[in-house]
Write a protein that holds these residues in place. Structure first.
Motif, short mmCIF file in Angstrom:
data_model
loop_
_atom_site.label_atom_id
_atom_site.label_comp_id
_atom_site.label_asym_id
_atom_site.label_seq_id
_atom_site.Cartn_x
_atom_site.Cartn_y
_atom_site.Cartn_z
N ASP A 119 0.83 -1.21 0.00
CA ASP A 119 0.00 0.00 0.00
C ASP A 119 0.86 1.26 0.00
OD1 ASP A 119 -2.35 -1.39 -0.07
OD2 ASP A 119 -2.72 -1.33 2.08
N THR B 109 2.56 1.62 -3.34
CA THR B 109 1.59 2.09 -4.34
C THR B 109 1.38 3.60 -4.22
OG1 THR B 109 0.45 -0.04 -4.33
CG2 THR B 109 -0.76 1.83 -5.20
N LYS B 110 1.25 4.09 -2.98
CA LYS B 110 1.05 5.52 -2.79
C LYS B 110 2.27 6.31 -3.24
CE LYS B 110 -0.22 9.09 0.50
NZ LYS B 110 -0.62 9.43 1.88
#
Length: 325
Positions: free
Chosen positions: A141, A144-145
């Motif tokens: 996560d 991805t950010k």
């Protein structure tokens, strides 16, 4: 089916069935049940204390679990490698690309920020390997950010690069008349003596002496906003809007080679030197505006002058002589 037993009766000279007593039957049944329970209990103890005894299904599930743990381990290592590469790109982005295009660096806190609020990984809790799985999802996560932030930054850099290219083409960066020997500059930007009143006043442009009809060139890409003689003192003159707040002005022209609204490129022929308006002799009066301020045109000749030539014309421009307009 139980076997029937017989005995030989010598008195009757015949075989008779052996009949078991009821109590004995109950005893035998009880012993059988007890024996079965005891055997089952012993087998259970043996099964629980010998872990290598596994069913085929359990063996398959165990292999699948070990493979899953291996795959998650490989995934974590790959994400660590990707994070190293991304960190290098982020460093170059902040310290090279954004710096070059005068954009503010993206704070590290913004790039590495996690996710607040509700527990995003609640569904992954309560399993033997929950920690490994949750840690992998968190890494993914955050990665991805960071990729999204970096992608947007690169989009901004591309836009800035396009603007920079347009800016470099638009800025008035050459002298408006050919001046190979650098002897045509008659008066520079600064305090000068007015040729008509002989009073010391500020001269907001540069005067290039040249015969009538000498070609005048656009000093940068832009759009012609004026080509008329309706401005006091300038005579026939041209103004070019270069965008980015820059405007150039070419005054005392003999005639025009462009018209209002026309797009021009740096180096295009736009007019010819004259002596119209408030002018003492044929010359080109040249000014540059940034927003509403008139600035020294000498600062914009980087497009064609070497360091030695720039130093020579700088010395000429600093002489406090009489201007030609």
């Amino acid at each position: 089916m139980s076997k029937v037993k017989y005995y030989y009766d010598s008195d009757t000279l015949s075989y008779k069935k052996i009949e078991l007593k009821k109590s004995r039957k109950i005893g035998i049944a009880f012993l059988s049940i007890a024996g079965a329970f005891l055997a089952g209990f012993i087998l259970l103890i043996i099964y629980l204390n010998i872990p290598q005894l596994e069913t085929p299904k359990e063996k398959a599930l165990k292999r699948e679990l070990e493979n899953m743990k291996l795959q998650y381990g490989l995934l974590n290592r790959k994400m660590d490698q990707i994070q190293e590469v991304l960190a290098n790109v982020e460093d170059r982005d902040n310290n090279i690309y954004r710096l070059y295009f005068e954009a503010n660096p993206i704070p590290e806190e913004q790039r590495l920020a996690g996710f607040g609020g509700i527990n995003r990984y609640q569904d992954l809790e309560g399993f033997d390997n929950s920690k490994l799985i949750i840690e992998s999802h968190k890494k993914l996560d955050v990665l991805t950010k960071r990729l999204v932030v970096q992608s947007r930054s690169l989009d901004e850099i591309v836009s800035l690069a396009q603007d920079k290219e347009e800016l470099l083409a638009s800025i008035p960066a050459i002298m408006p008349v050919k001046n190979e020997n650098l002897k045509r500059m008659a008066s520079g930007y600064g305090w000068r003596t007015d040729p008509f009143t002989k009073v010391r006043k500020f001269h907001y442009g540069m005067d290039f002496s040249a015969p009538r009809g000498t070609p005048v060139y656009a000093s940068g890409d832009g759009r012609v906003t004026r080509a008329d003689n309706r401005s006091s003192g300038y005579g026939r003159h041209i103004r070019i809007d270069h965008g980015f707040g820059y405007t150039s002005l070419y005054a005392h022209l003999y005639k025009y080679n462009v018209k209002r609204g026309q797009r021009v490129k740096r180096g295009d022929l736009i007019g010819f030197v004259g002596s119209t308006g408030r002018s003492q002799a044929p010359h080109l009066h040249y000014e540059i505006f940034k927003e509403d301020d008139r600035i020294n045109p000498l600062n914009f000749y980087y497009g064609q002058l070497s360091a030695e030539e720039y130093d020579q014309i700088l010395k000429q421009s600093q002489q406090e002589n009489q201007s030609l307009d």
